[in-house]
Design an enzyme around this catalytic site. Structure first.
Site, PDB file in Angstrom:
ATOM      1  N   ILE A 137       0.801  -1.225   0.000  1.00 63.41           N
ATOM      2  CA  ILE A 137       0.000   0.000   0.000  1.00 63.41           C
ATOM      3  C   ILE A 137       0.835   1.278   0.000  1.00 63.41           C
ATOM      4  O   ILE A 137       0.279   2.364  -0.143  1.00 63.41           O
ATOM      5  CB  ILE A 137      -0.981   0.039   1.187  1.00 63.41           C
ATOM      6  CG1 ILE A 137      -0.211   0.104   2.520  1.00 63.41           C
ATOM      7  CG2 ILE A 137      -1.939  -1.131   1.138  1.00 63.41           C
ATOM      8  CD1 ILE A 137      -1.092   0.516   3.685  1.00 63.41           C
ATOM      9  N   TYR A 138       2.147   1.180   0.149  1.00 64.29           N
ATOM     10  CA  TYR A 138       2.974   2.389   0.100  1.00 64.29           C
ATOM     11  C   TYR A 138       2.931   2.950  -1.317  1.00 64.29           C
ATOM     12  O   TYR A 138       3.508   2.377  -2.248  1.00 64.29           O
ATOM     13  CB  TYR A 138       4.414   2.098   0.507  1.00 64.29           C
ATOM     14  CG  TYR A 138       4.611   1.742   1.972  1.00 64.29           C
ATOM     15  CD1 TYR A 138       3.567   1.771   2.887  1.00 64.29           C
ATOM     16  CD2 TYR A 138       5.865   1.363   2.450  1.00 64.29           C
ATOM     17  CE1 TYR A 138       3.748   1.439   4.212  1.00 64.29           C
ATOM     18  CE2 TYR A 138       6.055   1.037   3.790  1.00 64.29           C
ATOM     19  CZ  TYR A 138       4.997   1.073   4.665  1.00 64.29           C
ATOM     20  OH  TYR A 138       5.191   0.739   5.981  1.00 64.29           O
ATOM     21  N   SER A 139       2.234   4.068  -1.463  1.00 64.61           N
ATOM     22  CA  SER A 139       2.066   4.713  -2.775  1.00 64.61           C
ATOM     23  C   SER A 139       1.509   3.746  -3.821  1.00 64.61           C
ATOM     24  O   SER A 139       1.922   3.742  -4.978  1.00 64.61           O
ATOM     25  CB  SER A 139       3.388   5.326  -3.256  1.00 64.61           C
ATOM     26  OG  SER A 139       3.758   6.414  -2.431  1.00 64.61           O
ATOM     27  N   ASN A 140       0.584   2.895  -3.367  1.00 64.30           N
ATOM     28  CA  ASN A 140      -0.084   1.945  -4.267  1.00 64.30           C
ATOM     29  C   ASN A 140       0.895   1.078  -5.052  1.00 64.30           C
ATOM     30  O   ASN A 140       0.733   0.855  -6.255  1.00 64.30           O
ATOM     31  CB  ASN A 140      -1.004   2.689  -5.240  1.00 64.30           C
ATOM     32  CG  ASN A 140      -2.235   3.254  -4.557  1.00 64.30           C
ATOM     33  OD1 ASN A 140      -2.684   2.727  -3.545  1.00 64.30           O
ATOM     34  ND2 ASN A 140      -2.777   4.329  -5.091  1.00 64.30           N
ATOM     35  N   GLY A 141       1.918   0.582  -4.370  1.00 59.08           N
ATOM     36  CA  GLY A 141       2.881  -0.322  -4.998  1.00 59.08           C
ATOM     37  C   GLY A 141       4.091   0.368  -5.576  1.00 59.08           C
ATOM     38  O   GLY A 141       5.094  -0.287  -5.909  1.00 59.08           O
TER      39      GLY A 141
END
Length: 344
Positions: free
Chosen positions: A61-65
């Site tokens: 989930i960090y910056s959507n991958g």
């Protein structure tokens, strides 16, 4: 760099791990953390490796991958020199199964992470949160299968309560399955609830703490003090970040920072270096996940290792950060003869 055993495993990790939440800045929330591109991420990894820090932590989930993608590109050609930890469980997609710790979602998440990271194995894979819907048998069994398939080396959890973790450990032990050896947990001088139950569990079950936000969600950087304006660049300036992070009363924070200032002056170290060093002396702590928007911040945080606070300085920080416990922990602490604080 000091290397420590990860829980009861034979795996050693550096005392400091570089978190990649600052890589990418691909969402409004993560822009407040940082927005390192591949070039800057590569430089941060260069500096880390120069100082013996060889573990890098991420999550889907960090910056959507995007953070995992940037990490994968930054370590290209030197995978054998680094350790990768990442996480999954939270929603990653719009479908009904794109969330949680089901066999469907975990298997899919690991395959996607391997692709983004450009590797065929993950050194440490952690459940990012507890899934009360999926049976523990399904979760632990899936992770055991992924370990046996060679896609994961070690497993851990994050943001679990004590009974969540203990139930999973008991199931794994009963059926001879791979056990969790890491607990990625929030712990700091202004967030000591980890000590109440999860630390004693970690000692008893040999689960090492992988500490996230060791500087209290950016509050212990030395930039926040009594009667001083908030720093211009801080995740605390973002309303969403404030709401999602741990809540801390101002007066309590200032009391702890006052004590940190005193110890920093005594040691000739910075406030964050003292705060991190205090954590490194606590029982069960295997590694601290530090963040860095730039090389300067990284180098400063690397200065937290290689020295130790005195017992008197630790006691001063303990006293300043102590808070009343909730039940049943306040009751147990009154029976200290049989409920002693864990020893490092």
């Amino acid at each position: 760099m000091e290397y420590r055993q990860l829980g009861g495993s034979g795996f050693k990790v550096p005392a400091l791990t570089l978190g990649t939440g600052t890589f990418g800045g691909g969402t409004e929330f993560f822009k407040e953390w940082g927005a390192s591109d591949v070039a800057e991420a590569s430089r941060l990894i260069d500096v880390s490796l120069e100082h013996g820090l060889n573990m890098f932590d991420s999550a889907d989930i960090y910056s959507n991958g995007l953070a995992e993608e940037i990490l994968g590109q930054a370590i290209k050609g030197r995978r054998d020199k680094v350790l990768i930890s990442t996480k999954a469980t939270f929603r990653f997609g719009e479908g009904p199964n794109d969330v949680g710790s089901s066999r469907w979602h975990l298997t899919r998440s690991v395959e996607a992470a391997l692709k983004r990271l450009g590797t065929d194995y993950i050194d440490l894979f952690q459940l990012h949160g507890f899934d009360a819907v999926t049976p523990v048998e399904e979760v632990v069994g899936t992770l055991d299968d992924l370990v046996r398939a060679g896609k994961i080396r070690y497993i851990g959890v994050s943001n679990f309560s004590g009974w969540h973790l203990m139930k999973a450990l008991a199931h794994a032990d009963k059926f001879g399955l791979t056990k969790y050896v890491a607990n990625q947990t929030y712990y700091s001088l202004i967030g000591r609830e980890y000590e109440w139950e999860l630390m004693p569990l970690g000692v008893d079950q040999k689960v090492g703490a992988v500490v996230w936000s060791p500087l209290g969600w950016g509050r212990l950087t030395g930039k926040i003090r009594r009667n001083a304006p908030k720093p211009e660049t801080s995740r605390l300036n973002h309303t969403l970040s404030q709401q999602m992070g741990p809540q801390v009363e101002d007066e309590y924070l200032y009391k702890v920072v006052d004590a940190l200032d005193e110890v920093a002056e005594e040691t000739g170290k910075t406030v964050p270096q003292v705060a991190l060093n205090w954590l490194l002396q606590r029982p069960t702590v295997s590694t601290l996940v530090i963040g860095a928007r730039n090389e300067e911040q990284l180098r400063q945080n690397l200065g937290a290792v290689g020295w130790s606070l005195t017992k008197e300085q630790v006691a001063k920080l303990d006293a300043a950060s102590d808070k009343p416990k909730i039940y049943p922990y306040w009751h147990q602490s009154g029976f200290e003869e049989r409920n002693p604080f864990p020893v490092k």
